[in-house]
Design a protein around this motif. Structure first.
Motif, PDB file in Angstrom:
ATOM      1  N   TYR A   1      26.072 -12.703  38.071  1.00  0.00           N
ATOM      2  CA  TYR A   1      26.119 -13.078  36.668  1.00  0.00           C
ATOM      3  C   TYR A   1      25.788 -14.554  36.514  1.00  0.00           C
ATOM      4  CZ  TYR A   1      28.438  -8.627  36.045  1.00  0.00           C
ATOM      5  OH  TYR A   1      28.722  -7.290  36.052  1.00  0.00           O
TER       6      TYR A   1
ATOM      7  N   GLN B   1      22.606  -6.226  38.699  1.00  0.00           N
ATOM      8  CA  GLN B   1      23.567  -5.258  39.209  1.00  0.00           C
ATOM      9  C   GLN B   1      22.828  -4.301  40.147  1.00  0.00           C
ATOM     10  OE1 GLN B   1      24.985  -3.691  35.446  1.00  0.00           O
ATOM     11  NE2 GLN B   1      26.841  -4.926  35.600  1.00  0.00           N
TER      12      GLN B   1
ATOM     13  N   PHE C   1      21.856 -11.070  34.179  1.00  0.00           N
ATOM     14  CA  PHE C   1      22.660 -10.545  35.282  1.00  0.00           C
ATOM     15  C   PHE C   1      21.828  -9.603  36.135  1.00  0.00           C
ATOM     16  CE2 PHE C   1      23.159  -7.706  31.717  1.00  0.00           C
ATOM     17  CZ  PHE C   1      23.047  -6.449  32.270  1.00  0.00           C
TER      18      PHE C   1
ATOM     19  N   SER D   1      30.536  -4.753  33.704  1.00  0.00           N
ATOM     20  CA  SER D   1      30.562  -4.586  35.152  1.00  0.00           C
ATOM     21  C   SER D   1      30.586  -3.105  35.514  1.00  0.00           C
ATOM     22  CB  SER D   1      31.786  -5.281  35.742  1.00  0.00           C
ATOM     23  OG  SER D   1      31.860  -5.038  37.125  1.00  0.00           O
ATOM     24  N   GLN D   2      29.885  -2.764  36.597  1.00  0.00           N
ATOM     25  CA  GLN D   2      29.900  -1.393  37.102  1.00  0.00           C
ATOM     26  C   GLN D   2      31.099  -1.147  38.002  1.00  0.00           C
ATOM     27  OE1 GLN D   2      26.190  -0.598  39.080  1.00  0.00           O
ATOM     28  NE2 GLN D   2      25.007  -0.695  37.197  1.00  0.00           N
ATOM     29  N   ASN D   3      31.692  -2.222  38.518  1.00  0.00           N
ATOM     30  CA  ASN D   3      32.797  -2.104  39.462  1.00  0.00           C
ATOM     31  C   ASN D   3      34.112  -1.799  38.756  1.00  0.00           C
ATOM     32  OD1 ASN D   3      31.315  -2.733  41.854  1.00  0.00           O
ATOM     33  ND2 ASN D   3      31.258  -4.854  41.185  1.00  0.00           N
TER      34      ASN D   3
ATOM     35  N   GLU E   1      26.956  -7.482  42.246  1.00  0.00           N
ATOM     36  CA  GLU E   1      26.612  -7.996  40.926  1.00  0.00           C
ATOM     37  C   GLU E   1      26.485  -9.515  40.941  1.00  0.00           C
ATOM     38  OE1 GLU E   1      28.796  -4.562  38.280  1.00  0.00           O
ATOM     39  OE2 GLU E   1      29.887  -6.416  38.652  1.00  0.00           O
TER      40      GLU E   1
END
Length: 124
Positions: free
Chosen positions: A37, A47, A45, A4-6, A35
């Motif tokens: 998934y 993003q 996914f 995850s980028q978050n 995002e």
């Protein structure tokens, strides 16, 4: 497995990605990105960082119900999603996407009106 980028998750919801065949999974809205998934394949996914979002268009039915929404990016085209509660999802996105970038997409009647108007200008 996707990373995850978050750093902070603000909202999650069951969703459907409408890119080609429908894919079921979860949408996650966080401080850095939107995002999606896939629930069956973690390697599938999407993003979209907030700084990459150009605008968001929502399909509104009968003036109230939001059927689906599309996120248009600056470089990679658009991605269409539908969640169990599209209105709440768009409210969560409002903190990251400026108000003028959240738009109502034209419905069939609006498109037909625009087509008739453009035809009337051809005869001149």
């Amino acid at each position: 497995m996707a990373q995850s980028q978050n750093t902070k998750v603000e909202y999650t919801e069951k969703a459907t990605s409408m890119m080609g065949l429908a894919t079921y999974g979860d949408v996650m809205i966080g401080d850095v990105a939107f995002e999606f998934y896939n629930e069956k394949n973690p390697e599938d996914f999407i993003q979209i960082p907030w700084d990459e979002v150009d605008y968001v268009a929502a399909e509104v039915l009968l003036g109230k119900k939001i059927a689906r929404f599309a996120i248009f990016t600056k470089e990679n085209g658009h991605y269409t999603f539908s969640t169990r509660d599209n209105k709440a999802t768009l409210r969560a996105m409002r903190g990251h996407v400026p108000e003028d970038k959240l738009q109502k997409s034209p419905n069939v009647l609006d498109v037909m009106k625009a087509g008739v108007r453009s035809l009337s200008h051809l005869g001149r």
